[in-house]
Design a protein around this motif. Structure first.
Motif, PDB file in Angstrom:
ATOM      1  N   SER A  95     -22.788  17.628  34.128  1.00 51.45           N
ATOM      2  CA  SER A  95     -21.806  18.817  34.656  1.00 51.45           C
ATOM      3  C   SER A  95     -20.864  18.167  35.602  1.00 51.45           C
ATOM      4  O   SER A  95     -20.277  18.895  36.281  1.00 51.45           O
ATOM      5  CB  SER A  95     -22.778  19.531  35.710  1.00 51.45           C
ATOM      6  N   LEU A  96     -20.572  16.927  35.472  1.00 50.83           N
ATOM      7  CA  LEU A  96     -19.553  16.262  35.997  1.00 50.83           C
ATOM      8  C   LEU A  96     -18.510  15.825  35.011  1.00 50.83           C
ATOM      9  O   LEU A  96     -18.621  15.796  33.881  1.00 50.83           O
ATOM     10  CB  LEU A  96     -19.993  14.819  36.708  1.00 50.83           C
ATOM     11  N   ASP A  97     -17.191  15.560  35.558  1.00 54.83           N
ATOM     12  CA  ASP A  97     -16.074  15.067  34.732  1.00 54.83           C
ATOM     13  C   ASP A  97     -16.056  13.622  34.511  1.00 54.83           C
ATOM     14  O   ASP A  97     -17.037  12.858  35.271  1.00 54.83           O
ATOM     15  CB  ASP A  97     -14.765  15.617  35.245  1.00 54.83           C
ATOM     16  N   VAL A  98     -15.435  13.229  33.386  1.00 54.36           N
ATOM     17  CA  VAL A  98     -15.584  11.846  32.920  1.00 54.36           C
ATOM     18  C   VAL A  98     -15.569  10.679  33.973  1.00 54.36           C
ATOM     19  O   VAL A  98     -16.493   9.772  33.969  1.00 54.36           O
ATOM     20  CB  VAL A  98     -14.814  11.656  31.612  1.00 54.36           C
ATOM     21  N   SER A  99     -14.550  10.638  34.677  1.00 53.32           N
ATOM     22  CA  SER A  99     -14.571   9.646  35.785  1.00 53.32           C
ATOM     23  C   SER A  99     -15.591   9.583  36.516  1.00 53.32           C
ATOM     24  O   SER A  99     -16.058   8.381  37.031  1.00 53.32           O
ATOM     25  CB  SER A  99     -13.194   9.719  36.476  1.00 53.32           C
ATOM     26  N   ILE A 100     -16.058  10.692  37.073  1.00 51.33           N
ATOM     27  CA  ILE A 100     -17.246  10.805  37.899  1.00 51.33           C
ATOM     28  C   ILE A 100     -18.376  10.181  37.512  1.00 51.33           C
ATOM     29  O   ILE A 100     -19.352   9.732  37.779  1.00 51.33           O
ATOM     30  CB  ILE A 100     -17.292  12.454  38.551  1.00 51.33           C
ATOM     31  N   GLN A 115     -18.909   6.693  37.385  1.00 56.24           N
ATOM     32  CA  GLN A 115     -19.233   6.230  38.922  1.00 56.24           C
ATOM     33  C   GLN A 115     -20.819   6.500  39.069  1.00 56.24           C
ATOM     34  O   GLN A 115     -21.530   5.540  39.599  1.00 56.24           O
ATOM     35  CB  GLN A 115     -18.568   7.385  39.863  1.00 56.24           C
ATOM     36  N   ILE A 116     -21.313   7.630  38.540  1.00 55.10           N
ATOM     37  CA  ILE A 116     -22.937   7.792  38.631  1.00 55.10           C
ATOM     38  C   ILE A 116     -23.511   7.002  37.981  1.00 55.10           C
ATOM     39  O   ILE A 116     -24.618   6.602  38.211  1.00 55.10           O
ATOM     40  CB  ILE A 116     -22.942   9.163  38.604  1.00 55.10           C
ATOM     41  N   LEU A 165     -18.865  19.862  49.295  1.00 53.71           N
ATOM     42  CA  LEU A 165     -18.812  18.495  48.618  1.00 53.71           C
ATOM     43  C   LEU A 165     -18.450  18.820  47.262  1.00 53.71           C
ATOM     44  O   LEU A 165     -18.500  19.880  46.653  1.00 53.71           O
ATOM     45  CB  LEU A 165     -20.097  17.848  48.990  1.00 53.71           C
ATOM     46  N   SER A 166     -17.675  17.705  46.816  1.00 52.53           N
ATOM     47  CA  SER A 166     -17.281  17.724  45.342  1.00 52.53           C
ATOM     48  C   SER A 166     -18.541  17.477  44.430  1.00 52.53           C
ATOM     49  O   SER A 166     -19.655  17.178  44.997  1.00 52.53           O
ATOM     50  CB  SER A 166     -16.226  16.804  44.849  1.00 52.53           C
ATOM     51  N   GLY A 167     -18.618  17.819  43.447  1.00 47.92           N
ATOM     52  CA  GLY A 167     -19.517  17.753  42.134  1.00 47.92           C
ATOM     53  C   GLY A 167     -20.184  16.441  42.141  1.00 47.92           C
ATOM     54  O   GLY A 167     -21.619  16.028  42.448  1.00 47.92           O
ATOM     55  N   GLY A 168     -19.196  15.453  42.098  1.00 44.44           N
ATOM     56  CA  GLY A 168     -19.883  13.949  42.192  1.00 44.44           C
ATOM     57  C   GLY A 168     -20.672  13.730  43.334  1.00 44.44           C
ATOM     58  O   GLY A 168     -21.646  12.935  43.671  1.00 44.44           O
ATOM     59  N   MET A 169     -19.975  14.089  44.608  1.00 43.29           N
ATOM     60  CA  MET A 169     -20.794  13.845  45.847  1.00 43.29           C
ATOM     61  C   MET A 169     -22.101  14.699  45.881  1.00 43.29           C
ATOM     62  O   MET A 169     -22.832  14.019  46.665  1.00 43.29           O
ATOM     63  CB  MET A 169     -19.948  14.514  47.143  1.00 43.29           C
TER      64      MET A 169
END
Lengths: 293, 299
Positions: free
Chosen positions: B183-188, B191-192, B154-158
């Motif tokens: 630890s996530l990039d800005v667009s994620i 979302q979070i 899974l990706s970091g956001g997932m």
């Protein structure tokens, strides 16, 4: 020489790139060893189909017969057919090997995880205790416990070799658990209320199983060897329980009577089995380094 | 009013023993209350003791001094903790910063989400554990096809969503989020954060949100406390904190937020903070209603 000027720095020549073939995970799988081991294990399991004689029947007319067409590997000093005895006795030897490995692995996993999860002082106490047991010669310990248990049978021999053979696995487990216990999924599980055995079973075991696989497989070998050793020096399985070890225990007499087949047949089977197990074990160890996630 | 306080931290101190002589005071006598249903932010630079507070609240670390009351239960007291074990284990949940290490790489998403339910032997309202895991995954915006995926796939956001789903599966009252987006990039991150806001509105749980990103705190939190060297230097409702910062450290921190306009950004003064006035004793004083600022004791 002139063309050197036009070679771009940082770009690898195509020939060099082609050498980086993706490593196959099951590249060196020991097919021969696995095949031979499978033949031996299956032959022992379905020994009824393989055997040509009753392995326990003492044919008093044909004792100490060299190999011929009727007795494929000859007969021993009591007139039993060695070919049938090997398949029949292999059951006992392999059973002892697997049982004692199971015993020692369970002890090692519980002890090692306990030590790994414990605070520093308890960890030190447990590990020093393991080292003390490790420092006593294994055979001495086996003989001692076996003598205390009394008459040897399959279960007691498995237990004794299992109880004495767990220390090195426990040390590996402890080291792995020490590394893992600070990881956040273990902390999170503890926050949710997971008990010791829950964390051990769900989180720790799946992550260290590959590193102890090699040692566990090697323990099968050690157990078979120590059963043979015990039988050879006369405190193992009694003569009427047929195993490779108890067959070998006849070999000192056979040496004197020049009956080479009594030693060679079970010895060869033992050595071949051990070689196959070792081969598979070393494959598991090599494969582990590649398969780390 | 007292009933509304879910989490109450009183004079919490935590010292790390670095060596025989050296002791690091990571958290130095801080006090704050978190009200039921609010999002409380803890802001501060690296090493200011934010995560230590979270870990003390979750009983991962044992505080050197002070007490933490959760639902009226002192979680630092072993006897009280044992008596309310089940409540504490289900009603507080934590989300860690690094989703790669907070999820066991050898468990599938479904197993991870169902783990707290299995530990606490909770009868699942939706039949099986798998159905429950699927429901929680939907809740955080993922579909059922991810149930059998392992975290490394899974990706970091997932992964962070799976971690959130695991925490939510117990329907906790208090959710401690230890830099869940760092630890996530800005667009994620966006979302979070929106997911958190949405879940909080729907669920109404209390949130102890730890971050070093001021913009996120401003967007998400109702009240925020600024931590510096283990002390709360300022505690105020977020709007008040950002419009009227009183402590020099808060001012310096706020001045570091970049403005998305190069001309304004270049002209913007950068306030520096030299750490003066935080060395010794002092206490929080109320400037206006609910706005507390650290005042150094006169010596």
């Amino acid at each position: 020489m002139n063309e050197d000027k036009f070679v771009q720095v940082g770009i690898r020549p195509p020939a060099e790139m082609r050498t980086a073939v993706p490593v196959k995970r099951r590249k060196d799988f020991p097919v021969v060893a696995a095949g031979v081991l499978a033949v031996i294990v299956l032959g022992c399991l379905f020994c009824g189909a393989v055997m040509t004689k009753d392995p326990a029947y003492m044919d008093l007319v044909n004792y100490s017969r060299p190999p011929d067409r009727e007795f494929l590997f000859g007969t021993d000093t009591m007139g039993r057919d060695i070919f049938s005895m090997i398949w029949y006795g292999g059951r006992v030897s392999l059973l002892i090997g697997f049982l004692s490995t199971a015993v020692s692995t369970v002890i090692a996993v519980v002890f090692g995880s306990l030590s790994g999860m414990a605070p520093a002082w308890l960890d030190a106490v447990l590990m020093r205790a393991a080292e003390i047991i490790l420092s006593i010669p294994n055979l001495l310990l086996v003989i001692l416990i076996q003598a205390a248990l009394g008459d040897a049978n399959i279960w007691s021999i498995s237990l004794v070799t299992g109880v004495t053979g767990w220390t090195s696995i426990a040390k590996v487990v402890r080291t792995e658990v020490r590394q893992m216990r600070e990881s956040e999924y273990v902390v999170a599980s503890r926050c949710m209320g997971g008990g010791f055995f829950h964390i051990l079973w769900k989180h720790l075991t799946p992550n260290f199983i590959s590193s102890i696989m090699f040692m566990a497989v090697m323990n099968v070998r050690t157990a078979i060897v120590s059963e043979s050793t015990l039988s050879f020096i006369g405190i193992g399985l009694p003569l009427e329980i047929i195993s490779w070890g108890s067959m070998l225990s006849l070999s000192e007499k056979a040496l004197l009577s020049n009956a080479w087949w009594i030693i060679l047949a079970p010895g060869a089977f033992l050595v071949v089995t051990l070689l196959c197990i070792t081969d598979i074990g070393s494959f598991l160890r090599k494969n582990r380094k590649q398969s780390n996630l | 009013m007292a009933d509304d306080i879910l989490l109450s931290v009183r004079h919490l101190t935590h010292c790390f023993r670095l060596s025989k002589r050296q002791v690091l005071r990571a958290v130095d006598g801080i006090s704050f209350d978190v009200q039921r249903g609010e999002i409380f932010g803890l802001v501060g630079e690296s090493g200011s003791g934010k995560s230590t507070v979270a870990r003390c609240v979750m009983n991962i670390l044992r505080p050197t001094q002070g007490e933490i009351l959760f639902n009226g239960v002192n979680v630092c007291d072993a006897a009280q903790r044992r008596a309310n074990k089940k409540m504490l284990q289900t009603q507080r949940q934590i989300i860690f910063q690094d989703s790669a290490s907070s999820l066991n790489p050898r468990m599938t998403a479904a197993e991870i989400i169902a783990e707290p339910m299995q530990i606490n032997h909770i009868t699942t309202p939706r039949g099986s554990c798998r159905a429950e895991a699927e429901f929680q995954l939907h809740y955080v915006g993922m579909d059922a096809s991810y149930l059998d995926k392992y975290p490394p796939e899974l990706s970091g956001g997932m992964r962070q969503r799976v971690a959130i789903a695991r925490a939510l599966s117990m329907e906790p009252e208090l959710l401690v989020a230890d830099e869940p987006i760092a630890s996530l990039d800005v667009s994620i991150q966006a979302q979070i954060i929106n997911l958190f806001k949405h879940l909080q509105e729907e669920h109404g749980f209390t949130f102890l949100f730890i971050a070093h990103d001021l913009a996120v705190v401003r967007y998400l939190c109702d009240r925020a406390a600024v931590l510096y060297h283990g002390k709360i230097v300022e505690l105020a409702p977020t709007a008040e904190l950002f419009s009227n910062p009183c402590h020099p450290y808060t001012k310096a921190l706020l001045s570091a937020i970049p403005i998305p306009d190069p001309r304004k950004e270049r002209a913007r003064p950068l306030v520096k903070f030299d750490g003066k006035g935080l060395r010794g004793e002092g206490r929080l004083e109320e400037v206006s209603a609910g706005h507390l600022v650290w005042k150094e004791a006169e010596t």
